[in-house]
Design a protein around this motif. Structure first.
Motif, PDB file in Angstrom:
ATOM      1  N   THR A 443       0.827  -1.205   0.000  1.00  0.00           N
ATOM      2  CA  THR A 443       0.000   0.000   0.000  1.00  0.00           C
ATOM      3  C   THR A 443       0.863   1.257   0.000  1.00  0.00           C
ATOM      4  OG1 THR A 443      -0.218  -0.102   2.424  1.00  0.00           O
ATOM      5  CG2 THR A 443      -1.959  -1.103   1.128  1.00  0.00           C
ATOM      6  N   GLN A 444       2.020   1.198   0.639  1.00  0.00           N
ATOM      7  CA  GLN A 444       2.907   2.357   0.611  1.00  0.00           C
ATOM      8  C   GLN A 444       3.466   2.579  -0.792  1.00  0.00           C
ATOM      9  OE1 GLN A 444       3.557   4.751   3.027  1.00  0.00           O
ATOM     10  NE2 GLN A 444       4.395   5.681   1.164  1.00  0.00           N
ATOM     11  N   GLU A 445       3.793   1.497  -1.483  1.00  0.00           N
ATOM     12  CA  GLU A 445       4.278   1.645  -2.855  1.00  0.00           C
ATOM     13  C   GLU A 445       3.186   2.230  -3.747  1.00  0.00           C
ATOM     14  OE1 GLU A 445       6.850  -1.131  -4.771  1.00  0.00           O
ATOM     15  OE2 GLU A 445       7.176  -2.259  -2.924  1.00  0.00           O
ATOM     16  N   TRP A 446       1.956   1.766  -3.571  1.00  0.00           N
ATOM     17  CA  TRP A 446       0.864   2.335  -4.354  1.00  0.00           C
ATOM     18  C   TRP A 446       0.611   3.788  -3.989  1.00  0.00           C
ATOM     19  CZ3 TRP A 446      -0.931   1.151  -8.770  1.00  0.00           C
ATOM     20  CH2 TRP A 446      -0.920  -0.165  -9.229  1.00  0.00           C
ATOM     21  N   ALA A 447       0.810   4.133  -2.728  1.00  0.00           N
ATOM     22  CA  ALA A 447       0.679   5.538  -2.329  1.00  0.00           C
ATOM     23  C   ALA A 447       1.741   6.386  -3.023  1.00  0.00           C
ATOM     24  CB  ALA A 447       0.794   5.667  -0.815  1.00  0.00           C
ATOM     25  N   ASP A 448       2.963   5.853  -3.150  1.00  0.00           N
ATOM     26  CA  ASP A 448       4.033   6.584  -3.840  1.00  0.00           C
ATOM     27  C   ASP A 448       3.690   6.771  -5.319  1.00  0.00           C
ATOM     28  OD1 ASP A 448       5.431   6.661  -1.469  1.00  0.00           O
ATOM     29  OD2 ASP A 448       6.697   4.921  -1.946  1.00  0.00           O
ATOM     30  N   VAL A 449       3.173   5.700  -5.948  1.00  0.00           N
ATOM     31  CA  VAL A 449       2.761   5.814  -7.347  1.00  0.00           C
ATOM     32  C   VAL A 449       1.638   6.836  -7.481  1.00  0.00           C
ATOM     33  CG1 VAL A 449       1.711   4.589  -9.290  1.00  0.00           C
ATOM     34  CG2 VAL A 449       3.484   3.468  -7.926  1.00  0.00           C
ATOM     35  N   ALA A 450       0.692   6.797  -6.563  1.00  0.00           N
ATOM     36  CA  ALA A 450      -0.458   7.702  -6.622  1.00  0.00           C
ATOM     37  C   ALA A 450      -0.027   9.154  -6.446  1.00  0.00           C
ATOM     38  CB  ALA A 450      -1.477   7.321  -5.546  1.00  0.00           C
ATOM     39  N   ASN A 451       0.878   9.412  -5.525  1.00  0.00           N
ATOM     40  CA  ASN A 451       1.360  10.788  -5.327  1.00  0.00           C
ATOM     41  C   ASN A 451       2.096  11.290  -6.564  1.00  0.00           C
ATOM     42  OD1 ASN A 451       0.496  11.561  -2.655  1.00  0.00           O
ATOM     43  ND2 ASN A 451       1.918  10.043  -1.839  1.00  0.00           N
ATOM     44  N   TRP A 452       2.882  10.404  -7.177  1.00  0.00           N
ATOM     45  CA  TRP A 452       3.551  10.802  -8.420  1.00  0.00           C
ATOM     46  C   TRP A 452       2.506  11.108  -9.494  1.00  0.00           C
ATOM     47  CZ3 TRP A 452       3.074   8.302 -13.133  1.00  0.00           C
ATOM     48  CH2 TRP A 452       3.866   8.826 -14.155  1.00  0.00           C
ATOM     49  N   ALA A 453       1.513  10.238  -9.638  1.00  0.00           N
ATOM     50  CA  ALA A 453       0.493  10.416 -10.677  1.00  0.00           C
ATOM     51  C   ALA A 453      -0.243  11.733 -10.484  1.00  0.00           C
ATOM     52  CB  ALA A 453      -0.486   9.244 -10.649  1.00  0.00           C
ATOM     53  N   ARG A 454      -0.550  12.074  -9.254  1.00  0.00           N
ATOM     54  CA  ARG A 454      -1.312  13.310  -9.010  1.00  0.00           C
ATOM     55  C   ARG A 454      -0.484  14.542  -9.357  1.00  0.00           C
ATOM     56  NH1 ARG A 454      -5.390  14.452  -3.937  1.00  0.00           N
ATOM     57  NH2 ARG A 454      -6.404  16.260  -4.889  1.00  0.00           N
ATOM     58  N   MET A 455       0.819  14.456  -9.129  1.00  0.00           N
ATOM     59  CA  MET A 455       1.680  15.601  -9.379  1.00  0.00           C
ATOM     60  C   MET A 455       2.171  15.667 -10.833  1.00  0.00           C
ATOM     61  SD  MET A 455       1.797  17.203  -6.517  1.00  0.00           S
ATOM     62  CE  MET A 455       3.131  18.335  -6.890  1.00  0.00           C
ATOM     63  N   ILE A 482       0.421 -10.741  -4.524  1.00  0.00           N
ATOM     64  CA  ILE A 482      -1.019 -10.581  -4.315  1.00  0.00           C
ATOM     65  C   ILE A 482      -1.309  -9.186  -3.768  1.00  0.00           C
ATOM     66  CG2 ILE A 482      -2.998 -11.369  -2.963  1.00  0.00           C
ATOM     67  CD1 ILE A 482      -1.799 -14.189  -3.088  1.00  0.00           C
ATOM     68  N   ALA A 483      -0.498  -8.764  -2.801  1.00  0.00           N
ATOM     69  CA  ALA A 483      -0.696  -7.440  -2.204  1.00  0.00           C
ATOM     70  C   ALA A 483      -0.468  -6.333  -3.227  1.00  0.00           C
ATOM     71  CB  ALA A 483       0.237  -7.265  -1.005  1.00  0.00           C
ATOM     72  N   LEU A 484       0.515  -6.497  -4.096  1.00  0.00           N
ATOM     73  CA  LEU A 484       0.822  -5.469  -5.090  1.00  0.00           C
ATOM     74  C   LEU A 484      -0.259  -5.359  -6.161  1.00  0.00           C
ATOM     75  CD1 LEU A 484       4.649  -6.074  -5.566  1.00  0.00           C
ATOM     76  CD2 LEU A 484       3.597  -4.019  -4.603  1.00  0.00           C
ATOM     77  N   SER A 485      -1.068  -6.399  -6.315  1.00  0.00           N
ATOM     78  CA  SER A 485      -2.143  -6.341  -7.304  1.00  0.00           C
ATOM     79  C   SER A 485      -3.356  -5.576  -6.786  1.00  0.00           C
ATOM     80  CB  SER A 485      -2.567  -7.769  -7.697  1.00  0.00           C
ATOM     81  OG  SER A 485      -3.284  -8.394  -6.643  1.00  0.00           O
ATOM     82  N   ARG A 486      -3.336  -5.175  -5.524  1.00  0.00           N
ATOM     83  CA  ARG A 486      -4.485  -4.500  -4.917  1.00  0.00           C
ATOM     84  C   ARG A 486      -4.191  -3.009  -4.791  1.00  0.00           C
ATOM     85  NH1 ARG A 486      -5.003  -8.948  -0.069  1.00  0.00           N
ATOM     86  NH2 ARG A 486      -5.978 -10.604  -1.284  1.00  0.00           N
TER      87      ARG A 486
END
Length: 580
Positions: A443-455, A482-486
């Motif tokens: 979830t932290q990795e997805w948060a990092d991707v999401a923050n990059w995407a927003r900016m 499995i976790a990374l797919s969510r």
């Protein structure tokens, strides 16, 4: 019986405002037990069904880039009162992760209080017994995670609204058993506010308990009707927001366009269809059901109301087994009667913890050693159920009255308790910790991707996310993959669209028109089974970015990404697709 509160009489001295000591004791024990259970299960934000909840809290359906997004728009009709209250609140309060954690704690606290109230029906009333009982309830693996035969949630590692209803169901059963039908009806209404179909499970159990009390002449039909009517008046405004959300759905009653059972098999049939459940899951369900029945039987007539509720819960589950072979009506299957196994597990856990607590009261009792053996067995995995059943069947009330435990048996009993608390429980807790660490890192990795995407990407950008791994594949996918797919928190943080993922298929239950969109996109993305074909597919659909698990990227493409974390790589589609 009278319609009274849960608490003991208050201090009658003039000006006295302190809470009664029994209430403070119970609350203190419940708070400590809730903290213990959360420390054991762990907590992760932005996983599992949070993919439905977070877009509601963020109010994404009001943002222009989502106006033609069928999934996000369907969240307007996600009819749980919890999310109706929390809808579009992120922009006002922020700190959603902290709010979810606080709600998770309150949900757990409500369940523990429900357990303690029901345990009082089994004679668990003094402080020592309540502490021992709570320690067992809040640490035994039986009550953690998801149920294999129905996939209901018990003490889980994230906040979702349904687990709040576990506590209100227990409280509803308790109030009904005490003939407090106004309070029981209020508990039913609150359950409906939280999760409507779980209220449908609870209603017949309350009715059965009322019938049992009428047969024993411990109440009258007039009293039951009057108190229930008062409760209905109280709960009407509580239920209204959920009823309004359901009835205002423009697709209410609309056909899915395909056989509903077939859709459930395509998406997730574990809540409704017995043929989707593994044989091991069914055997565990039988073992747990038997364990609860044997434990409740041991208490005899004093547990009559709980026994009635337990039989009612078993009947609900059996109806859920049979009904799909008679009708595949969406309305019937969406009640998810197999998921009502949650009530069986709750009551079975209550019964076995209460029985063990009773047997542990005196180390001089002949049942002290069997009680210690039961505690130890509860941490031994699936075999625990058969072991505990055998112990109960081998220990009669006659032995409890006439036998005394010699010193060597007392020492053996204490050794078993030390092994359970000092070794077996920490091992279980460590396994939960390892699992949660993988989820937290993902979830932290997805948060990092999401923050990059927003900016770094336009608001209209759309992303393809990794497919959910096949858990039955050989070799089995790792917990990490499995976790990374969510990508449960990606849209919430990024405010950027996701093309499709497996979890979104649930939206077809309340907005049937979404099924065609979900089915087509899932079929097409599954067919694009390598990086090059996913980029080509994305380019054809006007999708700007493809997110992959980095290990799956071809070597020639691994360095040509816009953003990467330890395990996730974001590839820009247009620049990559030009070279295809």
């Amino acid at each position: 019986m009278t319609e009274t509160s849960l608490t003991m009489p208050v201090d009658r001295r003039e000006g006295a405002t302190s809470l009664p000591a029994p209430f403070v004791d119970t609350l203190t024990i419940a708070v400590a037990g809730s903290l213990l259970s959360i420390l054991t299960s762990g907590y992760v934000f932005g996983v599992e069904n949070n993919i439905f909840h977070l877009p509601i809290v963020a109010g994404l359906y009001n943002e222009p880039q989502y106006q033609d997004d069928a999934f996000i728009q369907s969240m307007r009709y996600f009819a749980s009162g919890i999310w109706i209250v929390l809808a579009d609140t992120q922009k006002y309060f922020g700190h959603t992760e902290q709010i979810f954690f606080a709600l998770n704690f309150l949900s757990r606290l409500l369940s523990v209080l429900g357990f303690l109230c029901c345990a009082s029906l089994l004679g668990i009333t003094d402080r020592r017994d309540r502490i021992v009982f709570t320690l067992l309830i809040c640490s035994m693996p039986l009550l953690f995670g998801y149920i294999p035969a129905g996939t209901g949630g018990l003490f889980i590692n994230c906040f979702t609204h349904s687990e709040i209803a576990n506590g209100t169901i227990l409280l509803g059963v308790y109030f009904a058993a005490r003939a407090r039908f106004t309070a029981a009806t209020v508990a039913l209404g609150v359950t409906f506010f939280v999760n409507a179909f779980m209220a449908i499970w609870l209603a017949p159990l309350l009715a059965l308990i009322a019938i049992g009390l009428l047969i024993k002449k411990e109440t009258s039909l007039g009293t039951v009707c009057l108190r229930t009517a008062i409760g209905v008046v109280i709960i009407a405004p509580i239920m209204f927001p959920v009823l309004h959300a359901i009835l205002s759905n423009p697709e209410l009653g609309k056909s899915l366009g395909v056989d509903y059972a077939a859709y459930l098999h395509e998406y997730f049939a574990g809540h409704s269809l017995i043929d989707s459940i593994s044989m091991s899951g069914i055997l565990q369900m039988v073992a747990v059901t038997t364990l609860g029945a044997v434990a409740l039987y041991w208490f005899g007539p004093t547990a009559r109301e709980l026994q009635i509720a337990y039989l009612g819960a078993i009947a609900l589950y059996l109806i859920g087994v049979v009904v799909p072979s008679i009708s595949t009506s969406p309305f019937i299957l969406n009640i998810q009667l197999l998921r009502s196994s949650t009530i069986i597990y709750l009551l079975a856990g209550l019964a076995i913890a209460a029985l063990a607590t009773c047997w542990l009261r005196r180390d001089s009792s002949g049942l002290f050693l069997p009680g210690c053996a039961i505690v130890l067995s509860l941490y031994l995995g699936d075999a625990a159920f058969l072991i505990a059943i055998s112990i109960i069947l081998a220990s009669t009330r006659f032995e409890a009255a006439t036998s005394a435990a010699p010193p060597n048996r007392r020492k053996l009993g204490y050794a078993m308790l030390a092994l359970a608390g000092g070794v077996m429980f920490p091992v279980c807790a460590w396994q939960y910790f390892i699992f949660n660490r993988s989820n937290s890192e993902a979830t932290q990795e997805w948060a990092d991707v999401a923050n990059w995407a927003r900016m770094s990407t336009p608001a209209s950008a759309t992303f393809i996310v990794p497919l959910t791994p096949n858990r039955e594949a050989k070799p089995s996918p790792s917990i990490r993959d499995i976790a990374l797919s969510r990508a449960g928190n990606f849209e919430f943080i990024s405010h950027r669209r996701v093309w499709v993922d497996y979890k979104r298929g649930a939206a077809a239950m309340w907005t049937p028109s979404y099924y065609v969109v979900w089915h087509q996109r899932m079929t097409e993305t599954a067919a694009a089974n390598d990086h090059a074909s996913r980029l080509a597919y994305a380019a054809g659909k006007g999708i700007g970015y493809v997110v992959e698990i980095c290990d799956t990227l071809p070597p020639q493409d691994a360095g040509d990404v816009s953003f990467r974390t330890a395990h996730l790589c974001v590839s820009p589609v247009k620049r990559q697709a030009a070279g295809l």
